[in-house]
Design a protein around this motif. Sequence first.
Motif, PDB file in Angstrom:
ATOM      1  N   THR A   1       0.852  -1.183   0.000  1.00 58.74           N
ATOM      2  CA  THR A   1       0.000   0.000   0.000  1.00 58.74           C
ATOM      3  C   THR A   1       0.888   1.234   0.000  1.00 58.74           C
ATOM      4  O   THR A   1       1.704   1.423   0.902  1.00 58.74           O
ATOM      5  CB  THR A   1      -0.919   0.049   1.226  1.00 58.74           C
ATOM      6  N   ILE A  53      -5.627  -1.980  -6.672  1.00 56.69           N
ATOM      7  CA  ILE A  53      -6.857  -1.218  -6.486  1.00 56.69           C
ATOM      8  C   ILE A  53      -6.485   0.199  -6.095  1.00 56.69           C
ATOM      9  O   ILE A  53      -5.713   0.408  -5.155  1.00 56.69           O
ATOM     10  CB  ILE A  53      -7.772  -1.832  -5.410  1.00 56.69           C
ATOM     11  N   CYS A  97      -7.664   3.317  -4.338  1.00 59.16           N
ATOM     12  CA  CYS A  97      -8.654   3.692  -3.323  1.00 59.16           C
ATOM     13  C   CYS A  97      -8.626   5.212  -3.188  1.00 59.16           C
ATOM     14  O   CYS A  97      -7.710   5.769  -2.573  1.00 59.16           O
ATOM     15  CB  CYS A  97      -8.324   3.030  -1.987  1.00 59.16           C
ATOM     16  N   LEU A 143     -10.267  -3.688   4.218  1.00 54.77           N
ATOM     17  CA  LEU A 143      -9.268  -3.552   3.159  1.00 54.77           C
ATOM     18  C   LEU A 143      -7.955  -4.229   3.544  1.00 54.77           C
ATOM     19  O   LEU A 143      -7.312  -4.876   2.704  1.00 54.77           O
ATOM     20  CB  LEU A 143      -9.030  -2.072   2.855  1.00 54.77           C
ATOM     21  N   GLN A 195      -6.219  -7.430   1.616  1.00 55.94           N
ATOM     22  CA  GLN A 195      -4.849  -7.378   1.128  1.00 55.94           C
ATOM     23  C   GLN A 195      -4.022  -8.550   1.662  1.00 55.94           C
ATOM     24  O   GLN A 195      -3.229  -9.156   0.928  1.00 55.94           O
ATOM     25  CB  GLN A 195      -4.197  -6.053   1.529  1.00 55.94           C
ATOM     26  N   THR A 211      -3.348  -8.132  -2.973  1.00 52.04           N
ATOM     27  CA  THR A 211      -3.654  -6.987  -3.819  1.00 52.04           C
ATOM     28  C   THR A 211      -2.886  -5.755  -3.340  1.00 52.04           C
ATOM     29  O   THR A 211      -2.789  -5.502  -2.144  1.00 52.04           O
ATOM     30  CB  THR A 211      -5.166  -6.674  -3.786  1.00 52.04           C
ATOM     31  N   TYR A 243      -2.447  -1.577  -3.138  1.00 53.67           N
ATOM     32  CA  TYR A 243      -3.333  -0.415  -3.068  1.00 53.67           C
ATOM     33  C   TYR A 243      -2.546   0.869  -3.335  1.00 53.67           C
ATOM     34  O   TYR A 243      -1.442   1.053  -2.806  1.00 53.67           O
ATOM     35  CB  TYR A 243      -3.952  -0.267  -1.671  1.00 53.67           C
ATOM     36  N   LEU A 302      -3.471   4.298  -2.171  1.00 54.43           N
ATOM     37  CA  LEU A 302      -4.422   4.912  -1.249  1.00 54.43           C
ATOM     38  C   LEU A 302      -4.306   6.430  -1.353  1.00 54.43           C
ATOM     39  O   LEU A 302      -3.348   7.025  -0.878  1.00 54.43           O
ATOM     40  CB  LEU A 302      -4.136   4.454   0.183  1.00 54.43           C
TER      41      LEU A 302
END
Length: 292
Positions: free
Chosen positions: A54, A186, A188, A207, A211, A216, A218, A220
């Motif tokens: 992330t 993804i 976000c 979330l 993950q 996955t 992110y 953010l």
Amino acid sequence: MTAADVTETADPAVAADALLQVRDLRVSFPGRGRRAPRTEVLKGVSLDIRPGETLGLVGESGSGKTTIGRAVLGLVPVRSGSISFDGELVHAAGRARRRALSRDIQVVFQDPYTSLNPSLTVGDTLAEPLVAHGTGPREARDRVRDLLDRVHLPADAAHRLPREFSGGQRQRVAIARALALRPRLIICDEPVSALDLTTQRAVLDLLLDIQEETGTAYLLVTHDLSVVRFMSHRVAVIHRGEIVETGDAADVTRAPRHAYTRALMLSAPVANVAAQRRRREAEEPCRLTGAP
């Protein structure tokens, strides 16, 4: 051309195994008048996201953070620079390639209600991307049940309309839709800013669980440093279209080096009234100007 042909970032250790690479990205929009100059929103932005990571992209309103996410999704034109995903340059991909990329790159928007079709049931909303990518009706129904269970919504939610749910439940539907095609990244975009604090924590926990289970990655996008601290492995701070600071989330949020990052931290509210007053007094000399 591949990502190997693009200039490297300042952190080769991150760039070496990056899933998403953004290099010297510039985006501008036309001025309001016929002869008005173009407004440059992004001014040479570079960043990387590794698989399963992330990256928190934080900045105030108008800093350009949302434009980065939209550029990755192909929703705004790129003036110069490059965007690559898994080694493939995608910033100028055509419609067919963009459709194929939707399997790997999905998005969760800020407002869960406006991002859902109010005339479709939740089941139809979740099945739509599956059917569009060739999934059969029976398999799609099974996948919808799995998705609802994954985001902790009851099975009968498939037969209900978005207006029948709370804001937090609608955001869970939006997350389920983003997960439908099993993406690798993804985006976000302020995913909890429209929710109350209790619901925010529940959605963020969801979330994180997703993950951990799926791997996955992110991107953010947020203005909230507390969300960044809770969710992110690394942080990139953007100010007036430029990345001014990057680093591990713990380092940036505990001991920021750039004056703008420090000003952002001072502007974040705290529960203690006296502490908040002291922070506001300290904030006055550098109120989000980016000046030392």
